[in-house]
Write an enzyme that holds these catalytic residues in place. Structure first.
Site, PDB file in Angstrom:
ATOM      1  N   TYR A   1       0.627   2.039  12.534  1.00 20.93           N
ATOM      2  CA  TYR A   1       1.105   2.702  11.757  1.00 20.93           C
ATOM      3  C   TYR A   1       0.955   4.395  11.866  1.00 20.93           C
ATOM      4  O   TYR A   1      -0.268   4.789  12.264  1.00 20.93           O
ATOM      5  CB  TYR A   1       0.417   2.519  10.422  1.00 20.93           C
TER       6      TYR A   1
ATOM      7  N   ASP B   1      -6.679  -5.831  -2.076  1.00 19.44           N
ATOM      8  CA  ASP B   1      -5.220  -6.008  -2.525  1.00 19.44           C
ATOM      9  C   ASP B   1      -5.073  -7.071  -3.639  1.00 19.44           C
ATOM     10  O   ASP B   1      -4.011  -6.977  -4.338  1.00 19.44           O
ATOM     11  CB  ASP B   1      -4.695  -6.707  -1.214  1.00 19.44           C
TER      12      ASP B   1
ATOM     13  N   LYS C   1       5.810   7.109   6.526  1.00 19.09           N
ATOM     14  CA  LYS C   1       5.115   6.015   7.652  1.00 19.09           C
ATOM     15  C   LYS C   1       6.135   5.473   8.493  1.00 19.09           C
ATOM     16  O   LYS C   1       7.277   5.196   8.228  1.00 19.09           O
ATOM     17  CB  LYS C   1       4.562   5.062   6.679  1.00 19.09           C
TER      18      LYS C   1
ATOM     19  N   HIS D   1       0.643  -1.136   0.242  1.00 16.97           N
ATOM     20  CA  HIS D   1       0.079  -0.066   0.131  1.00 16.97           C
ATOM     21  C   HIS D   1       0.768   1.403   0.015  1.00 16.97           C
ATOM     22  O   HIS D   1       1.717   1.232   0.634  1.00 16.97           O
ATOM     23  CB  HIS D   1      -0.830  -0.041   1.175  1.00 16.97           C
TER      24      HIS D   1
END
Length: 186
Positions: free
Chosen positions: A131, A165, A71, A61
């Site tokens: 995250y 996905d 991130k 992603h």
């Protein structure tokens, strides 16, 4: 806290100092001054967590410009094989990836600059991933690369994953909007 460069420019493994005693453990996951000293972003806009069963693959992603983000990821329960894939045109590591184990036991974290795709495979019966990202979620800028198209040696051949996905383009078919700029990794 040790900030260790990976083979991908701007991507760092962060090794935490875990304090353990008879009560359990204590881990510092963020220190603004240390992050700034290493040129890492400190302006996180959102934070998430996900739980996954064994053999779940999430990813690969990213968010596209202008909502692309740095991130910081870590695992607070269980263990995962974590993956960063460089999608920045002009990067010396374009199209290449790194893998490392993130777990509650080792306390390691991974910092990914904008322009990298991220994914992981749960190695334990239950894993919990956290995250932190530097931009807020923008559905129209949400994207991905097909999990099995980048030469990653995943530990499972028939993973549990979301239908979404499985619809991402292959790495070879992906026209990257990301551009590598040396020194602009935060």
């Amino acid at each position: 806290m040790k900030i260790v460069p990976t083979a991908i420019p701007g991507c760092y493994q962060i090794i935490t100092d875990i304090r353990r005693d008879e009560r359990g453990s204590f881990v510092k996951v963020f220190h603004e001054d240390i992050f700034r000293q290493h040129g890492l972003a400190t302006d996180f806009a959102e934070e998430y967590y996900s739980t996954s069963q064994r053999n779940v693959i999430r990813g690969l992603h990213f968010q596209t410009p202008p909502h692309d983000h740095a991130k910081l990821v870590y695992c607070t329960h269980g263990a995962v094989m974590d993956v960063a894939l460089d999608l920045r045109k002009g990067s010396p590591m374009y199209g290449q990836h790194i893998t490392l184990e993130l777990s509650a036991e080792n306390g390691h974290m991974l910092y990914l600059p904008a322009g990298l795709a991220h994914g992981f495979c749960s190695l334990s019966d239950q894993s919990l991933m956290v995250y932190k990202v530097t931009t807020t979620y923008a559905p129209h800028n949400d994207g991905g690369v097909l999990w099995n198209s980048a030469g990653i040696a995943w530990p499972v051949q028939d993973p549990v994953m979301s239908p979404r996905d499985g619809t991402f383009p292959t790495l070879a078919g992906f026209d990257s909007p990301f551009v590598y700029t040396a020194g602009a990794d935060a």
